[in-house]
Design a protein around this motif. Sequence first.
Motif, PDB file in Angstrom:
ATOM      1  N   SER A  64       7.843   9.884 -15.287  1.00  0.00           N
ATOM      2  CA  SER A  64       6.480  10.272 -15.612  1.00  0.00           C
ATOM      3  C   SER A  64       6.288  11.756 -15.332  1.00  0.00           C
ATOM      4  O   SER A  64       6.860  12.312 -14.391  1.00  0.00           O
ATOM      5  N   ASN A  65       5.435  12.398 -16.140  1.00  0.00           N
ATOM      6  CA  ASN A  65       5.145  13.817 -15.949  1.00  0.00           C
ATOM      7  C   ASN A  65       3.742  14.048 -15.375  1.00  0.00           C
ATOM      8  O   ASN A  65       3.250  15.170 -15.357  1.00  0.00           O
ATOM      9  N   LYS A  66       3.079  12.990 -14.910  1.00  0.00           N
ATOM     10  CA  LYS A  66       1.697  13.114 -14.426  1.00  0.00           C
ATOM     11  C   LYS A  66       1.561  14.145 -13.313  1.00  0.00           C
ATOM     12  O   LYS A  66       0.626  14.935 -13.297  1.00  0.00           O
ATOM     13  N   LYS A  67       2.481  14.131 -12.373  1.00  0.00           N
ATOM     14  CA  LYS A  67       2.427  15.070 -11.248  1.00  0.00           C
ATOM     15  C   LYS A  67       2.565  16.509 -11.747  1.00  0.00           C
ATOM     16  O   LYS A  67       1.825  17.389 -11.325  1.00  0.00           O
ATOM     17  N   MET A  68       3.490  16.748 -12.669  1.00  0.00           N
ATOM     18  CA  MET A  68       3.689  18.090 -13.227  1.00  0.00           C
ATOM     19  C   MET A  68       2.431  18.571 -13.932  1.00  0.00           C
ATOM     20  O   MET A  68       1.981  19.692 -13.728  1.00  0.00           O
ATOM     21  N   LYS A  69       1.835  17.704 -14.759  1.00  0.00           N
ATOM     22  CA  LYS A  69       0.647  18.101 -15.518  1.00  0.00           C
ATOM     23  C   LYS A  69      -0.538  18.372 -14.601  1.00  0.00           C
ATOM     24  O   LYS A  69      -1.291  19.317 -14.819  1.00  0.00           O
ATOM     25  N   LYS A  70      -0.686  17.563 -13.565  1.00  0.00           N
ATOM     26  CA  LYS A  70      -1.788  17.768 -12.622  1.00  0.00           C
ATOM     27  C   LYS A  70      -1.583  19.060 -11.826  1.00  0.00           C
ATOM     28  O   LYS A  70      -2.488  19.884 -11.703  1.00  0.00           O
ATOM     29  N   PHE A  71      -0.390  19.261 -11.302  1.00  0.00           N
ATOM     30  CA  PHE A  71      -0.103  20.426 -10.468  1.00  0.00           C
ATOM     31  C   PHE A  71      -0.274  21.724 -11.259  1.00  0.00           C
ATOM     32  O   PHE A  71      -0.879  22.673 -10.789  1.00  0.00           O
ATOM     33  N   PHE A  72       0.262  21.753 -12.476  1.00  0.00           N
ATOM     34  CA  PHE A  72       0.202  22.970 -13.282  1.00  0.00           C
ATOM     35  C   PHE A  72      -1.046  23.051 -14.154  1.00  0.00           C
ATOM     36  O   PHE A  72      -1.271  24.058 -14.814  1.00  0.00           O
ATOM     37  N   ASN A  73      -1.845  21.955 -14.181  1.00  0.00           N
ATOM     38  CA  ASN A  73      -3.030  21.897 -15.043  1.00  0.00           C
ATOM     39  C   ASN A  73      -2.641  22.307 -16.467  1.00  0.00           C
ATOM     40  O   ASN A  73      -3.172  23.253 -17.034  1.00  0.00           O
ATOM     41  N   TYR A  74      -1.693  21.551 -17.022  1.00  0.00           N
ATOM     42  CA  TYR A  74      -1.069  21.941 -18.284  1.00  0.00           C
ATOM     43  C   TYR A  74      -1.128  20.806 -19.288  1.00  0.00           C
ATOM     44  O   TYR A  74      -0.890  19.651 -18.947  1.00  0.00           O
ATOM     45  N   ASN A  75      -1.447  21.132 -20.524  1.00  0.00           N
ATOM     46  CA  ASN A  75      -1.387  20.174 -21.623  1.00  0.00           C
ATOM     47  C   ASN A  75      -0.241  20.567 -22.540  1.00  0.00           C
ATOM     48  O   ASN A  75      -0.107  21.732 -22.915  1.00  0.00           O
ATOM     49  N   LEU A  76       0.560  19.605 -22.905  1.00  0.00           N
ATOM     50  CA  LEU A  76       1.746  19.867 -23.714  1.00  0.00           C
ATOM     51  C   LEU A  76       1.404  20.130 -25.172  1.00  0.00           C
ATOM     52  O   LEU A  76       0.531  19.472 -25.736  1.00  0.00           O
ATOM     53  N   LYS A  77       2.105  21.081 -25.770  1.00  0.00           N
ATOM     54  CA  LYS A  77       1.935  21.368 -27.195  1.00  0.00           C
ATOM     55  C   LYS A  77       2.394  20.177 -28.022  1.00  0.00           C
ATOM     56  O   LYS A  77       1.796  19.844 -29.047  1.00  0.00           O
ATOM     57  N   PHE A  78       3.473  19.533 -27.605  1.00  0.00           N
ATOM     58  CA  PHE A  78       4.004  18.349 -28.272  1.00  0.00           C
ATOM     59  C   PHE A  78       4.068  17.232 -27.234  1.00  0.00           C
ATOM     60  O   PHE A  78       5.044  17.110 -26.504  1.00  0.00           O
ATOM     61  N   PRO A  79       3.019  16.402 -27.141  1.00  0.00           N
ATOM     62  CA  PRO A  79       2.944  15.389 -26.090  1.00  0.00           C
ATOM     63  C   PRO A  79       4.001  14.283 -26.161  1.00  0.00           C
ATOM     64  O   PRO A  79       4.211  13.582 -25.186  1.00  0.00           O
ATOM     65  N   SER A  80       4.662  14.115 -27.292  1.00  0.00           N
ATOM     66  CA  SER A  80       5.712  13.100 -27.377  1.00  0.00           C
ATOM     67  C   SER A  80       6.939  13.683 -28.067  1.00  0.00           C
ATOM     68  O   SER A  80       6.847  14.680 -28.784  1.00  0.00           O
ATOM     69  N   TYR A  81       8.051  13.028 -27.849  1.00  0.00           N
ATOM     70  CA  TYR A  81       9.279  13.500 -28.491  1.00  0.00           C
ATOM     71  C   TYR A  81       9.167  13.409 -30.010  1.00  0.00           C
ATOM     72  O   TYR A  81       9.740  14.228 -30.724  1.00  0.00           O
ATOM     73  N   GLN A  82       8.388  12.434 -30.511  1.00  0.00           N
ATOM     74  CA  GLN A  82       8.228  12.316 -31.962  1.00  0.00           C
ATOM     75  C   GLN A  82       7.570  13.576 -32.530  1.00  0.00           C
ATOM     76  O   GLN A  82       8.025  14.118 -33.541  1.00  0.00           O
ATOM     77  N   GLU A  83       6.512  14.030 -31.883  1.00  0.00           N
ATOM     78  CA  GLU A  83       5.827  15.237 -32.361  1.00  0.00           C
ATOM     79  C   GLU A  83       6.733  16.456 -32.280  1.00  0.00           C
ATOM     80  O   GLU A  83       6.757  17.283 -33.197  1.00  0.00           O
ATOM     81  N   GLY A  84       7.486  16.563 -31.203  1.00  0.00           N
ATOM     82  CA  GLY A  84       8.408  17.685 -31.064  1.00  0.00           C
ATOM     83  C   GLY A  84       9.520  17.667 -32.092  1.00  0.00           C
ATOM     84  O   GLY A  84       9.820  18.682 -32.719  1.00  0.00           O
ATOM     85  N   LEU A  85      10.136  16.509 -32.293  1.00  0.00           N
ATOM     86  CA  LEU A  85      11.210  16.409 -33.282  1.00  0.00           C
ATOM     87  C   LEU A  85      10.688  16.603 -34.704  1.00  0.00           C
ATOM     88  O   LEU A  85      11.356  17.233 -35.531  1.00  0.00           O
ATOM     89  N   ASN A  86       9.502  16.074 -34.989  1.00  0.00           N
ATOM     90  CA  ASN A  86       8.908  16.300 -36.314  1.00  0.00           C
ATOM     91  C   ASN A  86       8.661  17.784 -36.553  1.00  0.00           C
ATOM     92  O   ASN A  86       8.911  18.301 -37.652  1.00  0.00           O
TER      93      ASN A  86
END
Length: 93
Positions: A64-86
């Motif tokens: 899980s990346n919950k701790k990373m997102k909370k600590f860095f207060n960061y939203n991913l540009k591509f939240p899933s591998y499908q979006e990134g690979l697409n």
Amino acid sequence: MFKSLSSFKPGEIYNITDDQPSSLEEITLYGIKLLNINKPKTIEIKDIEGEMLKNFFKESKKVSNKKMKKFFNYNLKFPSYQEGLNYIKDNFI
């Protein structure tokens, strides 16, 4: 806002991953489908030559990346591998 390295606690671990914990097999199969290519031959872990690589596949886990997102207060540009690979397929292939 990016936190400085001095704000890390010694011994803390932050999993850097997308929002969809998935196995390597799931990601690979999605890429195969996306590229419309044949599935490569499957090999057994016992047949992998390098011990480090063999251990990687024995120990791979979904994380899980919950701790990373909370600590860095960061939203991913591509939240899933499908979006990134697409995105990669649509923009670079």
